[in-house]
Design a protein around this motif. Structure first.
Motif, PDB file in Angstrom:
ATOM      1  N   PHE B  88       0.882  -1.175   0.000  1.00  0.00           N
ATOM      2  CA  PHE B  88       0.000   0.000   0.000  1.00  0.00           C
ATOM      3  C   PHE B  88       0.915   1.219   0.000  1.00  0.00           C
ATOM      4  CE2 PHE B  88      -3.899   2.007   0.239  1.00  0.00           C
ATOM      5  CZ  PHE B  88      -4.117   2.746   1.390  1.00  0.00           C
ATOM      6  N   TYR B  89       0.770   2.077  -1.018  1.00  0.00           N
ATOM      7  CA  TYR B  89       1.659   3.230  -1.167  1.00  0.00           C
ATOM      8  C   TYR B  89       0.925   4.506  -0.778  1.00  0.00           C
ATOM      9  CZ  TYR B  89       4.912   0.157  -3.518  1.00  0.00           C
ATOM     10  OH  TYR B  89       5.792  -0.858  -3.796  1.00  0.00           O
ATOM     11  N   LEU B  90       1.554   5.273   0.067  1.00  0.00           N
ATOM     12  CA  LEU B  90       0.952   6.492   0.598  1.00  0.00           C
ATOM     13  C   LEU B  90       1.804   7.703   0.252  1.00  0.00           C
ATOM     14  CD1 LEU B  90      -0.022   5.045   4.048  1.00  0.00           C
ATOM     15  CD2 LEU B  90      -1.642   6.052   2.453  1.00  0.00           C
ATOM     16  N   CYS B  91       1.133   8.736  -0.209  1.00  0.00           N
ATOM     17  CA  CYS B  91       1.770  10.018  -0.501  1.00  0.00           C
ATOM     18  C   CYS B  91       1.372  10.996   0.598  1.00  0.00           C
ATOM     19  CB  CYS B  91       1.321  10.512  -1.867  1.00  0.00           C
ATOM     20  SG  CYS B  91       1.960  12.121  -2.350  1.00  0.00           S
ATOM     21  N   ALA B  92       2.283  11.853   0.995  1.00  0.00           N
ATOM     22  CA  ALA B  92       2.008  12.838   2.037  1.00  0.00           C
ATOM     23  C   ALA B  92       2.620  14.173   1.661  1.00  0.00           C
ATOM     24  CB  ALA B  92       2.550  12.371   3.382  1.00  0.00           C
TER      25      ALA B  92
END
Lengths: 112, 115
Positions: B88-92
């Motif tokens: 699961f890839y998360l951008c912030a």
């Protein structure tokens, strides 16, 4: 080595049963500690920032506290909608760069 | 409403294929980040960018590449060199350049799987 440890890994509560989640850390150059809530299949949602030992923040049924070695997230009279994974992260500096170090999270389930 | 938009929500990769995950923010934040989340592990930093046209490797950059040509956009390419891309890839993003202790705000992630 910088480390953030959250306990317990999972917690089941009955609605109205208050409890606390723990986040202990060994980080040099700590600049702040963050708590997030994450629902399944979603990104983390920011809850609190704590900057110094003794500081406390509150939001609805949640209260976060900070000491020099750990932080607690107290949940008072929880409701089923408080079920989520709660993440702790510490903000530290190293070699001029700023990074967040995350714990693995505590999965909270509140049963009606 | 301001926020971070990640697309697609689900992505499938074939062997030997490069895929690109999109991240767009309209919060006027300077710094942007990519994390990987695996079951039972904390978020791990892949790449981050504190300003347009500049980015740095995080803790697990091997097999990934990024660009930051616009303030609003920080796409992540998962290359064929990344042998275990299922995650699961998360951008912030965060205000300032990430130096003033502001919280990071996250998108709703992209789940990447291998076909």
């Amino acid at each position: 080595e910088d480390q953030v440890t959250q306990s317990p890994e999972a917690l089941r509560l009955q609605e109205g049963e208050s409890s606390s989640l723990n986040c202990s850390y060994t980080v040099s150059g700590l600049r702040g500690l963050f708590w997030y809530r994450q629902d399944p299949g979603k990104g983390p949602e920011f809850l609190f920032t704590l900057y110094s030992a003794g500081e406390e923040k509150e939001k609805e049924r949640l209260k976060a506290t900070l000491t020099k070695k750990e932080s607690f997230l107290h949940i008072t009279a929880p409701k089923p909608e408080d079920s989520a994974t709660y993440l702790c992260a510490v903000h530290r500096t190293q070699g001029g760069s700023e990074k967040l170090v995350f714990g693995k999270g505590t999965k909270l389930t509140v049963n009606p | 409403d301001g926020g971070i938009t990640q697309s697609p929500k689900y992505l499938f990769r074939k062997e030997g294929q490069n895929v690109t995950l999109s991240c767009e923010q309209n919060l006027n934040h300077d710094a942007m980040y990519w994390y990987r989340q695996d079951p039972g592990q904390g978020l791990r930093l892949i790449y981050y960018s504190q300003i347009v046209n500049d980015f740095q490797k995080g803790d697990i950059a091997e097999g990934y590449s990024v660009s930051r040509e616009k303030k609003e956009s920080f796409p992540l390419t998962v290359t064929s060199a990344q042998k275990n891309p299922t995650a699961f890839y998360l951008c912030a993003s965060t205000k300032g350049g990430g130096r003033d202790n502001q919280p990071q705000h996250f998108g709703d992630g992209t789940r990447l799987s291998i076909l």
